[in-house]
Design a protein around this motif. Structure first.
Motif, mmCIF file in Angstrom:
data_model
loop_
_atom_site.group_PDB
_atom_site.id
_atom_site.type_symbol
_atom_site.label_atom_id
_atom_site.label_comp_id
_atom_site.label_asym_id
_atom_site.label_seq_id
_atom_site.Cartn_x
_atom_site.Cartn_y
_atom_site.Cartn_z
ATOM 1 N N GLY A 1 0.807 -1.221 0.000
ATOM 2 C CA GLY A 1 0.000 0.000 0.000
ATOM 3 C C GLY A 1 0.835 1.263 0.000
ATOM 4 N N TYR A 2 1.843 1.302 0.863
ATOM 5 C CA TYR A 2 2.700 2.493 0.908
ATOM 6 C C TYR A 2 3.590 2.582 -0.330
ATOM 7 N N TRP A 3 4.077 1.446 -0.820
ATOM 8 C CA TRP A 3 4.874 1.446 -2.052
ATOM 9 C C TRP A 3 4.036 1.967 -3.218
ATOM 10 N N ASP B 1 2.275 8.719 -6.482
ATOM 11 C CA ASP B 1 2.748 10.093 -6.291
ATOM 12 C C ASP B 1 3.618 10.538 -7.458
ATOM 13 N N GLY B 2 4.473 9.635 -7.935
ATOM 14 C CA GLY B 2 5.396 10.000 -8.996
ATOM 15 C C GLY B 2 4.880 9.777 -10.402
ATOM 16 N N GLU B 3 4.152 8.703 -10.622
ATOM 17 C CA GLU B 3 3.790 8.295 -11.985
ATOM 18 C C GLU B 3 2.288 8.241 -12.252
ATOM 19 N N SER C 1 -4.585 6.411 -14.017
ATOM 20 C CA SER C 1 -3.642 5.642 -14.822
ATOM 21 C C SER C 1 -2.227 5.776 -14.284
ATOM 22 N N LEU C 2 -1.462 4.739 -14.547
ATOM 23 C CA LEU C 2 -0.020 4.715 -14.309
ATOM 24 C C LEU C 2 0.609 4.331 -15.633
ATOM 25 N N SER C 3 1.588 5.092 -16.088
ATOM 26 C CA SER C 3 2.260 4.779 -17.341
ATOM 27 C C SER C 3 3.743 4.566 -17.084
ATOM 28 N N ARG D 1 -7.018 6.691 0.863
ATOM 29 C CA ARG D 1 -7.373 7.206 2.191
ATOM 30 C C ARG D 1 -6.562 6.455 3.258
ATOM 31 N N LYS D 2 -6.361 5.170 3.040
ATOM 32 C CA LYS D 2 -5.593 4.347 3.987
ATOM 33 C C LYS D 2 -4.085 4.558 3.830
ATOM 34 N N PHE D 3 -3.626 4.734 2.581
ATOM 35 C CA PHE D 3 -2.206 4.919 2.277
ATOM 36 C C PHE D 3 -2.067 6.248 1.521
ATOM 37 N N PRO D 4 -1.990 7.367 2.254
ATOM 38 C CA PRO D 4 -2.092 8.691 1.619
ATOM 39 C C PRO D 4 -0.940 9.035 0.679
ATOM 40 N N LEU D 5 -1.278 9.871 -0.276
ATOM 41 C CA LEU D 5 -0.296 10.471 -1.177
ATOM 42 C C LEU D 5 0.361 11.646 -0.446
#
Length: 160
Positions: free
Chosen positions: A11-13, A19-21, A41-43, A101-105
């Motif tokens: 979740g944190y990973w 956050d980045g992609e 999406s994640l690219s 919500r559980k693993f925030p950005l």
């Protein structure tokens, strides 16, 4: 379907990867109703597709798409083919809201998420089928305002 099976490590990973992609999106359907929709999406380059497959397997939802064509970016560089992890249906976007919500950005993407999550909640509460009503139009306009807020908030702002 729920997110109870998601480990803290994953979740944190995943939150950091998003956050980045990651990219939170909203779009409008075609006339006459302009029904709004939400997506995420994640690219990554296509040689990292195994990462996106692992993400899909860990989450238990989402879709993979390969983009085999090379594209020229705004600086004139030609990109490598890429792979996309995509979430675009109501139930999966709601699960993603619960996950973040559980693993925030933690980056500027957290602001995008807050706007997007409001739209997801509205989108999921509404049944868009059937006759188009003034109430549906008002809700669609509320989502359009959120879409505008999401897009204008992405403009670069100098830290000075």
């Amino acid at each position: 379907m729920n997110i109870d099976h998601i480990t803290n490590d994953f979740g944190y990973w995943f939150s950091g990867l998003a956050d980045g992609e990651g990219s939170f999106g909203m779009s409008l359907g075609s006339r006459p109703k302009f029904i709004p929709a939400c997506s995420f999406s994640l690219s990554l380059r296509d040689d990292d597709i195994r990462v996106l497959k692992w993400v899909r397997d860990q989450l238990g939802f989402g879709h993979l798409y390969a983009r085999n064509r090379r594209e020229r970016n705004s600086q004139g560089y030609i990109s490598h083919p890429r792979a996309d992890f995509f979430i675009h249906n109501k139930s999966e976007t709601a699960l993603l809201v619960a996950l973040f919500r559980k693993f925030p950005l933690h980056s500027k993407k957290a602001r995008d998420f807050e706007i997007w999550s409001q739209a997801v909640e509205i989108w999921n509460r509404r049944n868009w089928n059937g006759r188009w009503t003034t109430e549906k139009q008002a809700v669609a306009e509320e989502m359009q305002a959120l879409m505008h807020k999401l897009r204008t908030g992405r403009r670069y702002q100098s830290p000075n």
